[in-house]
Design a protein around this motif. Structure first.
Motif, PDB file in Angstrom:
ATOM      1  N   SER A 236       2.126  -7.858  -7.486  1.00 56.41           N
ATOM      2  CA  SER A 236       0.857  -8.482  -7.058  1.00 56.41           C
ATOM      3  C   SER A 236       0.312  -7.505  -5.869  1.00 56.41           C
ATOM      4  CB  SER A 236       1.212  -9.824  -6.196  1.00 56.41           C
ATOM      5  OG  SER A 236       2.075  -9.569  -4.971  1.00 56.41           O
TER       6      SER A 236
ATOM      7  N   GLY B 285       5.336  -5.669  -4.785  1.00 58.16           N
ATOM      8  CA  GLY B 285       3.889  -6.060  -4.366  1.00 58.16           C
ATOM      9  C   GLY B 285       3.483  -5.103  -3.526  1.00 58.16           C
ATOM     10  N   LEU B 286       2.104  -5.258  -3.080  1.00 58.49           N
ATOM     11  CA  LEU B 286       1.295  -4.114  -2.262  1.00 58.49           C
ATOM     12  C   LEU B 286       0.671  -4.967  -1.403  1.00 58.49           C
ATOM     13  CD1 LEU B 286       0.208  -1.129  -4.591  1.00 58.49           C
ATOM     14  CD2 LEU B 286       2.395  -1.310  -3.148  1.00 58.49           C
ATOM     15  N   VAL B 287       0.597  -4.744   0.042  1.00 60.53           N
ATOM     16  CA  VAL B 287      -0.280  -5.364   0.865  1.00 60.53           C
ATOM     17  C   VAL B 287      -1.192  -4.214   1.496  1.00 60.53           C
ATOM     18  CG1 VAL B 287      -0.435  -6.571   3.086  1.00 60.53           C
ATOM     19  CG2 VAL B 287       1.489  -6.855   1.483  1.00 60.53           C
TER      20      VAL B 287
ATOM     21  N   THR C  76      -2.369  -7.808  -2.461  1.00 62.14           N
ATOM     22  CA  THR C  76      -2.975  -8.653  -1.471  1.00 62.14           C
ATOM     23  C   THR C  76      -3.587  -7.601  -0.464  1.00 62.14           C
ATOM     24  OG1 THR C  76      -0.994 -10.211  -1.443  1.00 62.14           O
ATOM     25  CG2 THR C  76      -2.536 -10.236   0.197  1.00 62.14           C
TER      26      THR C  76
ATOM     27  N   MET D 215       6.102 -12.376   1.465  1.00 66.63           N
ATOM     28  CA  MET D 215       6.990 -11.751   0.375  1.00 66.63           C
ATOM     29  C   MET D 215       7.396 -10.520   1.056  1.00 66.63           C
ATOM     30  SD  MET D 215       5.295  -9.670  -3.136  1.00 66.63           S
ATOM     31  CE  MET D 215       4.921 -11.147  -3.779  1.00 66.63           C
TER      32      MET D 215
ATOM     33  N   ALA E  47       7.271  -6.959  -0.314  1.00 67.88           N
ATOM     34  CA  ALA E  47       6.143  -6.151  -0.544  1.00 67.88           C
ATOM     35  C   ALA E  47       5.989  -4.791   0.334  1.00 67.88           C
ATOM     36  CB  ALA E  47       5.067  -7.009  -0.345  1.00 67.88           C
TER      37      ALA E  47
ATOM     38  N   ALA F 204       3.372  -2.733  -9.367  1.00 70.93           N
ATOM     39  CA  ALA F 204       3.588  -3.839  -8.567  1.00 70.93           C
ATOM     40  C   ALA F 204       3.219  -5.261  -9.372  1.00 70.93           C
ATOM     41  CB  ALA F 204       2.993  -3.738  -7.182  1.00 70.93           C
TER      42      ALA F 204
END
Length: 295
Positions: A11, A53-55, A13, A28, A31, A9
């Motif tokens: 980013s 991306g990952l949260v 967060t 995003m 994500a 990924a």
């Protein structure tokens, strides 16, 4: 020699609150929220998923507990199977606790979460037939605010999560009545379900609710079997049923969930042995689950 590393990924967060998580997803929408990651990271490692991306939701305390609300339990989507399997939770929602204890080996139960089980929507998800039988709702958080979605609607594809939304809570009615979860696996001990059954009694509505998991893309509700058996229960007495009625209920559920193939001629072709075995398994699970609930 050339080594090809999997693309990761862009980013990651790590919000500290639900509002921060919603804001991160709004910034995003592509994500992916992640809590335990038992299914998500397996898909990433196998190359089936490449999130932009990952949260991470692991730091959001409000998603890891529960509270009472108007006769319901508002369960945080970050509740792990291990936490739901403990005695205090089992006194609240016994069938969901039983499903959590059967979810797999300790490393899976310690990491996997209720919300992840729902969003992944794997047919063998142990909590899914319980939530279907309880007729639970999802509380979805997103940029436009919160909304409620029946669990069954999400699993059936009748309602979908919009970009930037995540499942924050699962709203479950507190019935204060017997409820049972049983499953059959291909080996001894925790394992992936071949079939599972949840049976919930609702004395206030004089209803029996049943859901069968793992045999179809989503849990199946044999509504006619539910209504029939509920009409036989002495709700004002001991709620007992004759063994013949329990057997008939199991066969009724199995026939509804594992039906005969449409006839191609005057007589329908015989079911394959594997399908017959699955039908017998569902019948036995449904009979035993109802018997335990009524006893």
């Amino acid at each position: 020699m050339t080594t090809h590393a999997p693309r990761t990924a862009h980013s990651v967060t790590l919000p500290a609150s639900l509002d921060e998580a919603v804001a991160a997803l709004a910034a995003m929408p592509a994500a992916v929220p992640v809590a335990g990651g038992t299914d998500l990271m397996a898909a990433v490692n196998k190359g089936r998923l490449r999130p932009a991306g990952l949260v991470g939701l692991g730091r959001i305390n409000e998603l890891r507990g529960w509270q009472y609300q108007d006769g319901h339990a508002l369960l945080g989507a970050g509740l792990t199977h291990a936490r739901m399997g403990r005695p205090d939770f089992a006194a609240l929602i016994p069938a969901l606790a039983a499903a959590a204890r059967a979810a797999g080996p300790p490393q899976i139960r310690n990491a996997g979460t209720l919300g992840g089980n729902v969003v992944t929507a794997a047919p063998t998800g142990d909590s899914l037939p319980v939530l279907a039988a309880l007729e639970a709702d999802l509380v979805v958080a997103g940029p436009s605010g919160g909304r409620e979605v029946p669990v069954s609607h999400l699993l059936a594809g009748r309602a979908m999560l919009e970009p930037g939304e995540l499942v924050a809570f699962v709203r479950v009615p507190l019935l204060h009545a017997p409820q049972v979860f049983l499953k059959a696996t291909g080996r001894t001990g925790p394992g992936r379900a071949l079939a599972s059954v949840a049976v919930v009694l609702d004395p206030a509505r004089r209803a029996v609710r049943c859901a069968v998991g793992a045999i179809a893309p989503m849990p199946l509700r044999p509504l006619e079997a539910e209504h029939w058996i509920a009409s036989l229960v002495d709700w004002d007495g001991e709620r007992g049923l004759a063994p013949e009625a329990l057997v008939a209920f199991g066969e009724y559920v199995a026939a509804a969930c594992v039906p005969d193939r449409p006839p191609a001629a005057e007589e329908p072709p015989p079911l394959p042995p594997a399908v017959l075995q699955l039908r017998r398994t569902v019948s036995v699970l449904a009979r035993r689950a109802l018997g335990r609930a009524l006893s």
